[in-house]
Design a protein around this motif. Structure first.
Motif, PDB file in Angstrom:
ATOM      1  N   SER A   1      -8.386  -2.276  12.993  1.00 58.31           N
ATOM      2  CA  SER A   1      -6.990  -1.863  13.130  1.00 58.31           C
ATOM      3  C   SER A   1      -6.475  -2.094  14.546  1.00 58.31           C
TER       4      SER A   1
ATOM      5  N   SER B   1      -7.592  -9.416   2.130  1.00 58.11           N
ATOM      6  CA  SER B   1      -7.964  -8.004   2.042  1.00 58.11           C
ATOM      7  C   SER B   1      -8.705  -7.694   0.749  1.00 58.11           C
TER       8      SER B   1
ATOM      9  N   GLN C   1      -8.041   5.839   6.355  1.00 57.26           N
ATOM     10  CA  GLN C   1      -7.809   4.414   6.132  1.00 57.26           C
ATOM     11  C   GLN C   1      -6.310   4.123   6.008  1.00 57.26           C
TER      12      GLN C   1
ATOM     13  N   GLN D   1     -15.630   0.901  12.067  1.00 58.68           N
ATOM     14  CA  GLN D   1     -15.297  -0.498  11.791  1.00 58.68           C
ATOM     15  C   GLN D   1     -13.806  -0.655  11.482  1.00 58.68           C
ATOM     16  N   ASP D   2     -13.287   0.229  10.652  1.00 59.47           N
ATOM     17  CA  ASP D   2     -11.864   0.173  10.314  1.00 59.47           C
ATOM     18  C   ASP D   2     -10.994   0.406  11.543  1.00 59.47           C
TER      19      ASP D   2
ATOM     20  N   SER E   1     -12.467  -7.615   1.303  1.00 64.82           N
ATOM     21  CA  SER E   1     -13.074  -6.651   2.220  1.00 64.82           C
ATOM     22  C   SER E   1     -13.942  -5.684   1.423  1.00 64.82           C
TER      23      SER E   1
ATOM     24  N   GLN F   1      -3.969   1.907   8.388  1.00 62.00           N
ATOM     25  CA  GLN F   1      -3.183   0.824   7.802  1.00 62.00           C
ATOM     26  C   GLN F   1      -1.708   0.954   8.168  1.00 62.00           C
TER      27      GLN F   1
ATOM     28  N   SER G   1     -16.479  -0.126   4.432  1.00 69.93           N
ATOM     29  CA  SER G   1     -16.607  -0.112   5.883  1.00 69.93           C
ATOM     30  C   SER G   1     -16.602   1.322   6.376  1.00 69.93           C
TER      31      SER G   1
END
Length: 138
Positions: A106, A91, A52, A101-102, A94, A56, A97
């Motif tokens: 992204s 955010s 994640q 999905q992430d 959220s 990000q 997930s």
């Protein structure tokens, strides 16, 4: 979360970008965008998953690039501060997930950010408030 965007915009676009801009504009854009993205690795300290955080960092670099171009075009930090605050506020809502999905989110954020930045770059050049030179023409 609204105030984090303010602080990050002042640091990465207001101070860092302007400081490096004195020497080379393209380098200032790259360093401001990449350090903004890498700065999000601090989320690992809050227990975020590696994947994640990696995603990000990727989209934060693209968004950082967009906010830098937005700053160049408008000569103001306010559009970036406002948009950054809104993105951070959303955010909070959220939920859990999956990796897939992430990844999709992204990639979409990266494509939107880079597409909008490319559109903005085609608009008439705004002079930088700090030195009244065309930022991208150097």
């Amino acid at each position: 979360m609204l105030f984090v965007g303010f602080i990050e915009e002042v640091i990465f676009r207001g101070f860092l970008f302007k400081a490096i801009l004195q020497k080379r504009a393209r380098l200032a854009i790259i360093i401001s965008s990449v350090t903004f993205g890498i700065g999000h690795s601090v989320n690992l300290l809050n227990g975020a998953e590696y994947w994640q955080t990696f995603l990000q960092i990727g989209y934060a670099i693209a968004i950082g690039y967009l906010f830098t171009i937005l700053f160049i075009k408008t000569g103001s930090l306010l559009p970036g501060i406002f948009t950054h605050g809104v993105l951070n506020a959303f955010s909070v809502f959220s939920g859990q997930s999956t990796f897939e999905q992430d990844t999709v989110v992204s990639v979409v954020l990266i494509l939107i950010s880079l597409g909008y930045a490319a559109f903005l770059k085609r608009l008439p050049q705004k002079t930088c408030a700090s030195d009244k030179q065309h930022c991208l023409d150097q």
